[in-house]
Design a protein around this motif. Structure first.
Motif, PDB file in Angstrom:
ATOM      1  N   PRO A   1      55.366  16.360 -68.391  1.00  0.00           N
ATOM      2  CA  PRO A   1      56.245  15.361 -67.774  1.00  0.00           C
ATOM      3  C   PRO A   1      56.192  15.410 -66.251  1.00  0.00           C
ATOM      4  CG  PRO A   1      57.438  16.618 -69.459  1.00  0.00           C
ATOM      5  CD  PRO A   1      56.117  17.280 -69.284  1.00  0.00           C
ATOM      6  N   THR A   2      55.956  16.600 -65.697  1.00  0.00           N
ATOM      7  CA  THR A   2      55.881  16.718 -64.230  1.00  0.00           C
ATOM      8  C   THR A   2      54.722  15.886 -63.698  1.00  0.00           C
ATOM      9  OG1 THR A   2      56.624  18.992 -64.515  1.00  0.00           O
ATOM     10  CG2 THR A   2      55.798  18.377 -62.343  1.00  0.00           C
ATOM     11  N   ILE A   3      53.532  16.102 -64.290  1.00  0.00           N
ATOM     12  CA  ILE A   3      52.347  15.386 -63.801  1.00  0.00           C
ATOM     13  C   ILE A   3      52.492  13.897 -64.069  1.00  0.00           C
ATOM     14  CG2 ILE A   3      49.840  15.169 -64.011  1.00  0.00           C
ATOM     15  CD1 ILE A   3      49.722  18.113 -64.693  1.00  0.00           C
ATOM     16  N   SER A   4      53.016  13.546 -65.238  1.00  0.00           N
ATOM     17  CA  SER A   4      53.173  12.138 -65.564  1.00  0.00           C
ATOM     18  C   SER A   4      54.132  11.447 -64.597  1.00  0.00           C
ATOM     19  CB  SER A   4      53.638  12.019 -67.023  1.00  0.00           C
ATOM     20  OG  SER A   4      54.763  11.197 -67.150  1.00  0.00           O
ATOM     21  N   SER A   5      55.288  12.072 -64.356  1.00  0.00           N
ATOM     22  CA  SER A   5      56.271  11.384 -63.519  1.00  0.00           C
ATOM     23  C   SER A   5      55.819  11.331 -62.062  1.00  0.00           C
ATOM     24  CB  SER A   5      57.660  12.016 -63.650  1.00  0.00           C
ATOM     25  OG  SER A   5      57.673  13.345 -63.236  1.00  0.00           O
ATOM     26  N   GLU A   6      55.155  12.385 -61.607  1.00  0.00           N
ATOM     27  CA  GLU A   6      54.694  12.329 -60.212  1.00  0.00           C
ATOM     28  C   GLU A   6      53.608  11.284 -60.032  1.00  0.00           C
ATOM     29  OE1 GLU A   6      55.885  16.503 -58.177  1.00  0.00           O
ATOM     30  OE2 GLU A   6      53.780  16.255 -58.722  1.00  0.00           O
ATOM     31  N   MET A   7      52.731  11.162 -61.016  1.00  0.00           N
ATOM     32  CA  MET A   7      51.660  10.167 -60.905  1.00  0.00           C
ATOM     33  C   MET A   7      52.252   8.752 -60.900  1.00  0.00           C
ATOM     34  SD  MET A   7      48.540   9.376 -60.553  1.00  0.00           S
ATOM     35  CE  MET A   7      47.286  10.571 -61.006  1.00  0.00           C
ATOM     36  N   VAL A   8      53.183   8.490 -61.790  1.00  0.00           N
ATOM     37  CA  VAL A   8      53.759   7.138 -61.844  1.00  0.00           C
ATOM     38  C   VAL A   8      54.516   6.827 -60.542  1.00  0.00           C
ATOM     39  CG1 VAL A   8      55.444   5.660 -63.006  1.00  0.00           C
ATOM     40  CG2 VAL A   8      53.873   7.052 -64.356  1.00  0.00           C
ATOM     41  N   LEU A   9      55.283   7.799 -60.052  1.00  0.00           N
ATOM     42  CA  LEU A   9      56.030   7.550 -58.809  1.00  0.00           C
ATOM     43  C   LEU A   9      55.085   7.393 -57.623  1.00  0.00           C
ATOM     44  CD1 LEU A   9      59.105   9.898 -59.296  1.00  0.00           C
ATOM     45  CD2 LEU A   9      59.060   7.404 -59.374  1.00  0.00           C
ATOM     46  N   ALA A  10      53.997   8.156 -57.627  1.00  0.00           N
ATOM     47  CA  ALA A  10      53.008   8.013 -56.552  1.00  0.00           C
ATOM     48  C   ALA A  10      52.397   6.617 -56.615  1.00  0.00           C
ATOM     49  CB  ALA A  10      51.935   9.084 -56.670  1.00  0.00           C
ATOM     50  N   LEU A  11      52.097   6.153 -57.829  1.00  0.00           N
ATOM     51  CA  LEU A  11      51.501   4.828 -57.993  1.00  0.00           C
ATOM     52  C   LEU A  11      52.448   3.736 -57.487  1.00  0.00           C
ATOM     53  CD1 LEU A  11      49.802   5.135 -61.502  1.00  0.00           C
ATOM     54  CD2 LEU A  11      48.643   4.734 -59.327  1.00  0.00           C
ATOM     55  N   THR A  12      53.720   3.821 -57.879  1.00  0.00           N
ATOM     56  CA  THR A  12      54.636   2.749 -57.476  1.00  0.00           C
ATOM     57  C   THR A  12      54.892   2.788 -55.974  1.00  0.00           C
ATOM     58  OG1 THR A  12      56.537   4.134 -57.992  1.00  0.00           O
ATOM     59  CG2 THR A  12      55.845   2.580 -59.679  1.00  0.00           C
TER      60      THR A  12
END
Lengths: 238, 585
Positions: free
Chosen positions: B282-293
């Motif tokens: 979840p850490t990698i997933s949430s950071e990637m999505v937030l970085a993308l947005t």
């Protein structure tokens, strides 16, 4: 004029008047129906002491037993602790002695301890003799005053005495007050050099951490929350 | 007290403070509402635990009177725990975003409007979603039946301040797991003494014996300017814990495995394409999505996004349905089951644990969607998308060189952020120029007519402007810019941008119209007018004043007062019976 930030915490039994002392010092007011503090409340006040400005970062902790375990968060990194008891309640003086023990064991090594016997306006229902308290304070090299937050007795004096006892910047470098400034300077310096040298040949995070660690460890009376500064270096943007 | 914006020394629940009201009821606080200050930052704090019989369960919501619907509670419970088996022990942090269910609710926090007007569009308070910031602890504990201690401390907020709240969790969660409820109570009460987040201000936020210092960005900040510089200008004291930003992630760290695909990812985000991010945690997933947005800033990403999403989520069906085209949304997931469920989605970014090849982070490859069907999907971007613009090889070279030279991640992130900012600006500036040209001329605004209309946005007209004033002026990237704009017009991001600009321009027009009225000679106009027309004018002017204050039009207070005076003058010129009627109106 040099500015020093001094973290000060208030400890002591519930109902002895810790918040009232802070309230009197910061706002110069008094409220007889003050509510018990939950957790802690934070206030600041800056006063001049000799050729320095002392900014007191005051952490007024809750006296209630259920918050007892939280105290270390507030005395950690403190330059001074004010332990308050109520002169009309003998048992609050016993609690005070426990606080002194805890500070000796777990508190910062050079913390200035001040003992305040509050509610000295209620002399006729006194249970703790002034002399006994004074002797005890002397035996542990603590500041001692009897105070009345209600009648504004000895409140400012208490903080002036703390200012006096805190090692001064001239005689004892590197001292608590200049440390954060120096830290900021270090950080600024590196940020600038990054920009200057086209983002190459910059110190790594690791080097920066080492510098900070060495600095923090060498400053014995560093008043801030050391461990956090060491592991959470502000991230810089060029 | 100092002039600094430090916490107000008036804790909640103190009666008899500097006398605002004459006789405070004992036990009532000085704040108008309990938790008013707290709710400027957080909605509530939740503790989610693993119950042997119930699975994830809500152990605690604080403040106790904060109401979450059952649906929200269930969602928060699932979103606060790893979705698939995670053998990793220790502490992890991640973030999620969930839809508010059950309609508008009264929050303790009074006015979103003022904050939202001054904050950058990308940092506005969410009105229909919550953010959840999670600190999850999983350690061996023989005293527990399951042999493990598994618990999450979750901050629920409407503010997208991921950096601030994750830093806060880092401070408070370990203490909470050790000292339990009194610790939570103390922390929430300390947050209830924080000054509100005011854009442009540097705030001191005391919590647990530490003062966090952070600056709240403002809409008028120059994009890409260094927060540290602004901090120096304000000449504030150093504080023990200075956060460089409330919201910015370490972009470089987040994008490490996809650096060579930055151009593609930026385009996919700009176009609001449906993307699944499949990550090992979840850490990698949430950071990637937030970085993308965040990579479109200062343009607001207007689609839905879920930094971390589970199969138990109440929107699961809605997002995975095959009866409709995939929604415009970016979801971050960890459960491999999603590969099967979402295989009809056009873009899937599968990232693994970061691997190095030599001293460089291994980059994922672009792969065909048809390769997706295997059970064990290898890292890669599974898509048939072809970028409109060519990738910027110099940027990639520079970043890779930086890794070899061990350049700090912060500096790499700054490079990356600057590149993305310039790219977005190059793209958006021609649009800004064109839309500004749709504003009616100043001389078309006359006091006695309704304000003129903004001319319609015509895509072909806009395209014609590109020849002379297109992105080629500010950007070296070659490629099919026209094609990119055409696709962009169909995306929710264009719609969001256009609506925002149109709203601002309409308000500007109304403000200019009010000013024109101020300049007009009302008395001369009234001379040959009938009573009906004059009464009509009074009503219209009144309506304008109400609109001006409701919508916070950019008008000077002076102008408003003059219009008020005009109304009085006009009413004064009417017969007495009408005067009384209008005054009572």
């Amino acid at each position: 004029m040099a500015l020093r930030e001094l973290k000060v915490c208030l400890l002591g039994d519930t109902g002895v008047g810790k918040s009232s002392i802070v309230w009197r010092f910061v706002e110069d007011s008094f409220d007889p129906n003050i509510n018990p503090t939950i957790g802690a409340s934070f206030m600041t006040k800056t006063v001049q002491y000799q050729n320095e400005l002392h900014k007191f970062l005051i952490w007024d902790t809750a006296g209630q037993e259920r918050f007892r375990a939280l105290a270390p968060m507030y005395y950690r990194g403190s330059a001074a602790a004010i332990i308050v008891y109520d002169i009309t309640k003998e048992e609050t003086f016993s609690t005070l002695k426990n606080w002194v023990k805890e500070l000796r064991q777990h508190g910062p090594p050079n913390i200035v301890v001040a003992i305040a016997g509050n509610k000295c306006d209620l002399n006729d229902v006194r249970e703790v003799m002034e002399k006994d308290a004074k002797d005890y304070a002397d035996s542990i090299h603590a500041i001692f005053v009897e105070t009345s937050a209600k009648n504004a007795i000895n409140i400012n004096e208490l903080f002036i005495e703390i200012s006096r006892r805190i090692p001064s910047t001239d005689t004892n470098p590197p001292s608590s007050g200049s440390a954060p400034n120096l830290l900021c300077d270090i950080l600024k310096h590196f940020t600038l050099s990054w920009a200057k040298f086209e983002l190459c040949a910059v110190p790594t995070d690791c080097a920066l951490q080492t510098i900070l660690k060495v600095y923090v460890e060498s400053s014995t009376c560093f008043t801030e929350a050391e461990p956090i500064l060491v592991c959470d270096i502000p991230r810089m943007h060029v | 007290m100092d002039a600094l914006c430090s916490a107000d020394p008036r804790p909640r629940g103190r009666p008899g403070e500097p006398p605002v009201c004459s006789c405070p009821e004992p036990g009532l606080g000085a704040s108008p509402l309990p938790w008013a200050r707290f709710s400027a930052w957080l909605e509530c704090v939740c503790v989610v635990t693993f119950d042997l019989e119930l699975g994830q369960a809500m152990e605690l919501v604080y403040p106790y009177d904060f109401r979450l619907t059952e649906k929200e509670k269930t969602n928060i419970c699932y979103l606060s725990f790893p979705d698939s088996y995670s053998g990793g022990l220790g502490d992890t942090q991640f973030s999620f975003r969930l839809r508010q269910s059950g309609g508008q609710r009264n929050t303790h926090f009074g006015d979103d409007g003022e904050y939202n007007r001054e904050a950058p569009l990308t940092l506005q308070r969410e009105s229909a979603h919550y953010f959840g910031y999670v600190y999850f602890r999983q350690v061996k504990d023989s005293s527990m039946k399951r042999g493990y201690f598994q618990k999450s401390l979750v901050l629920v907020s409407r503010l997208p301040y991921v950096n601030l709240f994750q830093s806060l969790l880092q401070l408070i969660a370990p203490e909470y797991f050790d000292k339990l409820e009194p610790c939570l109570e103390a922390v929430c009460n300390e947050i209830d003494q924080w000054p509100p987040p005011v854009p442009g201000q540097t705030l001191n936020l005391p919590v647990m014996g530490i003062v966090i210092q952070v600056r709240i960005p403002s809409r008028v900040d120059k994009p890409g300017s260094s927060p540290l510089k602004q901090f120096n200008q304000e000449n504030l004291l150093p504080a023990p814990l200075v956060l460089p930003s409330v919201h910015e992630l370490d972009l470089f760290r987040c994008f490490q495995p996809v650096l060579i695909h930055i151009q593609m990812l930026w385009e996919l985000m700009l176009l609001g394409e449906p993307i699944v991010v499949m990550a090992p945690s979840p850490t990698i997933s949430s950071e990637m999505v937030l970085a993308l947005t965040s990579c479109l800033a200062p343009l607001k990403y207007c689609c839905d996004y879920r930094p971390y999403f589970t199969i138990h989520d109440s929107e699961f069906k809605e997002y995975t349905t095959r009866t409709q085209a995939p929604p415009n949304i970016v979801v971050g997931v960890t459960n491999p089951f999603f590969i099967k469920t979402l295989q009809h989605w056009p873009h899937l970014l599968r990232i693994g644990e970061l691997k190095m090849s030599g001293d460089l982070p291994k980059q994922v490859k672009v792969k065909k969607l048809t390769k997706l069907k295997t059970l064990d999907t290898k890292p890669g971007i599974y898509t048939s998308y072809k970028t409109f613009l060519h990738k910027d090889k110099t940027l990639i070279k520079r970043l890779l060189k930086g890794i070899q030279r061990k350049r700090p991640s912060e500096v790499q992130s700054a490079l990356l952020r600057r590149h993305l900012l310039e790219l977005t600006q190059s793209f958006i500036i021609p649009l800004e120029h064109y839309i500004a040209s749709l504003m009616p001329l100043q001389r078309a605004i006359t006091p006695w007519k309704n304000p003129p209309q903004i001319r319609p946005f015509r895509q072909e007209d806009f395209m014609k402007t590109l020849e002379h004033a297109g992105p080629q002026l500010t950007c070296v990237l070659k490629g099919d810019w026209l094609g990119l704009y055409r696709r962009f017009f169909k995306s929710p991001n264009f719609d969001g941008w256009y609506r925002q600009r149109h709203k601002e321009m309409t308000q500007k027009l109304e403000a200019l119209h009010l000013e024109a009225i101020c300049e007009a000679n009302i008395v001369a106009w009234m001379k040959d007018k009938s009573e009906v027309e004059i009464v009509d004018l009074v009503l219209k002017l009144r309506e304008k004043l109400i609109r001006a204050s409701c919508h916070h039009l950019p008008v000077k207070e002076e102008t408003l007062q003059r219009v008020g005076l005009y109304i009085e003058t006009i009413i004064g010129s009417l017969p007495e019976d009408l005067q009384t009627l209008l005054h009572h109106h």
